[in-house]
Design an enzyme around this catalytic site. Sequence first.
Site, mmCIF file in Angstrom:
data_model
loop_
_atom_site.group_PDB
_atom_site.id
_atom_site.type_symbol
_atom_site.label_atom_id
_atom_site.label_comp_id
_atom_site.label_asym_id
_atom_site.label_seq_id
_atom_site.Cartn_x
_atom_site.Cartn_y
_atom_site.Cartn_z
ATOM 1 N N ASP A 1 0.794 -1.299 0.001
ATOM 2 C CA ASP A 1 -0.066 -0.049 -0.076
ATOM 3 C C ASP A 1 0.810 1.355 -0.090
ATOM 4 O O ASP A 1 2.096 1.179 0.095
ATOM 5 C CB ASP A 1 -0.901 0.119 1.354
ATOM 6 C CG ASP A 1 -1.913 -1.019 1.257
ATOM 7 O OD1 ASP A 1 -2.341 -1.319 0.082
ATOM 8 O OD2 ASP A 1 -2.318 -1.799 2.218
ATOM 9 N N TYR B 1 6.841 -9.786 6.595
ATOM 10 C CA TYR B 1 6.723 -8.460 6.996
ATOM 11 C C TYR B 1 7.322 -8.056 8.333
ATOM 12 O O TYR B 1 7.606 -8.827 9.104
ATOM 13 C CB TYR B 1 5.202 -7.828 6.764
ATOM 14 C CG TYR B 1 4.423 -7.670 5.853
ATOM 15 C CD1 TYR B 1 4.549 -6.408 5.027
ATOM 16 C CD2 TYR B 1 3.700 -8.596 4.969
ATOM 17 C CE1 TYR B 1 3.767 -6.331 3.728
ATOM 18 C CE2 TYR B 1 3.151 -8.590 3.806
ATOM 19 C CZ TYR B 1 3.236 -7.387 3.170
ATOM 20 O OH TYR B 1 2.466 -7.130 1.855
#
EC number: 5.4.99.12
Length: 257
Positions: free
Chosen positions: A53, A111
């Site tokens: 994003d 992540y």
Amino acid sequence: MMRYALGVEYDGSEFLGWQQLGEMGPSVQATLQQALASVADASVRVVCAGRTDAGVHGQCQVVHFDSAVTRPPRAWILGTTTRLPSSVAVRWCVPTSEDFHARFSACARRYRYRLLNRQVRPALQHQFLSWERHPLDAQAMHVAAQMLLGENDFSAFRSAQCQALHARRELQAISVRRYAEVIEICVQANAFLHHMVRNIVGSLLMVGTGERPMEWIAELLAGRDRTMAGPTASARGLVFVGPLYPAKWHLPMEVSV
């Protein structure tokens, strides 16, 4: 046609995300494709392992692309990187078979979320660190996070805009560690839902401040209700560390298992 796999690093601060969305603004995908097209002297379309994003960074995003032009890996690396802004770099290039797919060949994705835990906001590296002024109990956050391990329905941690067909994902590893004033949360799963990591972090922060007990995380998971979970954490501290692939693809060690 020859298929190539690339390892790409980028600072997501100035981009609206990975995916090219028409004329809405700069994307990592469009920026990379333009640079590759200049080297190939033809249009190039890249496919990534995991879309990020706006504001999310990539440590080793893996992409693949096809080209009728044959270039040695060094030419793709240096030729492309010199045509990219300073916020994007190609780290490695590996010729691969047409069966390789950056997204579907991956067996896991990782992540890392980092935040500064002190009274004063960061001035240095602020684009790579989130910030929480209230004292956090990293050990409580770590214990609570273990309740998310395994294959579960993560509806409580998916965004309303998530387009995935279902919410079942396998969370393979998660840890919360403190390094002086920095809290680091590392997560690995077979795949992630939209905003899944940031929503998990937002709920763990509520445990860390003492606003919610550790058991609350298990209750959220079982309840499958996004409205009951914590707020979505800032994108600023999130880095897509990269995907993992079976050794048969002969990719660099950092993305191979």
